[in-house]
Design an enzyme around this catalytic site. Sequence first.
Site, mmCIF file in Angstrom:
data_model
loop_
_atom_site.group_PDB
_atom_site.id
_atom_site.type_symbol
_atom_site.label_atom_id
_atom_site.label_comp_id
_atom_site.label_asym_id
_atom_site.label_seq_id
_atom_site.Cartn_x
_atom_site.Cartn_y
_atom_site.Cartn_z
ATOM 1 N N ASP A 197 -23.614 3.468 -4.226
ATOM 2 C CA ASP A 197 -24.322 3.150 -2.986
ATOM 3 C C ASP A 197 -24.040 4.253 -1.968
ATOM 4 O O ASP A 197 -22.884 4.478 -1.590
ATOM 5 C CB ASP A 197 -23.842 1.791 -2.468
ATOM 6 C CG ASP A 197 -24.691 1.249 -1.342
ATOM 7 O OD1 ASP A 197 -25.140 2.036 -0.489
ATOM 8 O OD2 ASP A 197 -24.887 0.019 -1.305
ATOM 9 N N SER A 206 -26.967 -6.335 2.505
ATOM 10 C CA SER A 206 -26.806 -5.304 3.520
ATOM 11 C C SER A 206 -26.752 -5.933 4.916
ATOM 12 O O SER A 206 -25.835 -6.689 5.216
ATOM 13 C CB SER A 206 -27.924 -4.268 3.385
ATOM 14 O OG SER A 206 -27.664 -3.129 4.141
ATOM 15 N N HIS A 254 -27.984 0.894 -3.649
ATOM 16 C CA HIS A 254 -28.241 -0.099 -2.602
ATOM 17 C C HIS A 254 -29.566 -0.834 -2.799
ATOM 18 O O HIS A 254 -29.933 -1.671 -1.983
ATOM 19 C CB HIS A 254 -28.259 0.623 -1.248
ATOM 20 C CG HIS A 254 -28.001 -0.255 -0.063
ATOM 21 N ND1 HIS A 254 -26.782 -0.834 0.202
ATOM 22 C CD2 HIS A 254 -28.821 -0.644 0.958
ATOM 23 C CE1 HIS A 254 -26.848 -1.520 1.323
ATOM 24 N NE2 HIS A 254 -28.077 -1.440 1.799
#
Length: 281
Positions: free
Chosen positions: A226, A150, A259
Site C-alpha cells: 500500500d 481507508s 490500497h
Amino acid sequence: MTVQTVSLNKSHGGTQGVYKHASAETGTDMTFSVYVPPHQDGARLPVVWYLSGLTCTHANVTEKGEFRSACADLGLVFVAPDTSPRGDKVPGDPAGAYDFGLGAGFYVDAIQEPFAHNYRMWSYVTEELPKLVAANFPVDAGRQSILGHSMGGHGALTVALRHPDRYRAASAFAPIVAPSQVPWGIKALGGYLGGDRQAWRKHDAVALIEDGARFSDLLVDYGDADSFLAEQLRPELLKSACEKANIPLTLRRQGGYDHSYFFISSFMGDHLRWHAARLRA
C-alpha cells in the site's frame, strides 16, 4: 421519511438495491445501497454497515466489493452510504483536491464555514440513515456491525469506539487510524472542525483509545504494498494503543496487496464471516 428506489436487481437469491432520499442532516439528496439476502417473510436480519474511502460513493463497494455471495450465505444485510453530501451548492475543496470536500466527508459533523451546513456525515451515518434503514428494510437493530476502508476505516473504528453497545463487531481495511497525526487527517479535521486539536480526538481512533474508549475486539487488514501505508495509515499506532488498553486486535499484514478494491474484495469474505460470528452471539 420517503425512500426512492433508483435500481433493484436480484443477486445470489437476494436483492441489491440503490436508493435515494432527502437528508435533513446534509440538506441534500443522499444515495445509498442495501443488499438484502434471501430470507423468510417476517425475518429480521443482522446488518453490516460499510463506510467507503476517499473519492468513493456508495457505488464503489456495491460494484467491486464482492460481498453479496458471503452475505447471502451468512444472512447479512449490507448497507453502503455515500461518503459526503453532493449537489451544485455543496462546497468542495477550494483547490479542487480529492482529499477534502466532495467525496471526503471524513464522517464528522463540520463546524467550520462554509462546510457546517452540509457536511454532517457523523450524524448522517450514526443517526439519520440507521433510522431510515430500520424503518424500510428487514433489519434487526439489535444486531449491527460496522466496517470500512481507508477514510471509511477511520469512520468505522471511531463510530464503533464511541458506540460500543450498538455494534457487535468492527473491522477495517487499511484504515487511517490516527488522523490527527497524518496529512490526510490533519487537513480534513482542521478544515471541518477548526484548529482546536483537542476537538479532533473524538474522531481519531488512537486518541479515543488513549482517552478511555474501548471495544470488545477489532480486525484490521492492510497490504504491505500500500503506497499510503507509511505516511497516512500508520497501523503500528493502533497496535500500540490497543496493546496498552488491552483491546484484542487482530492486525493482519497481507503480502503484496495495495490500497485498491482488489485488496478489499480479496478479504471481504473473511471480514463478513468474522462479523457474522459476533452478530450471532
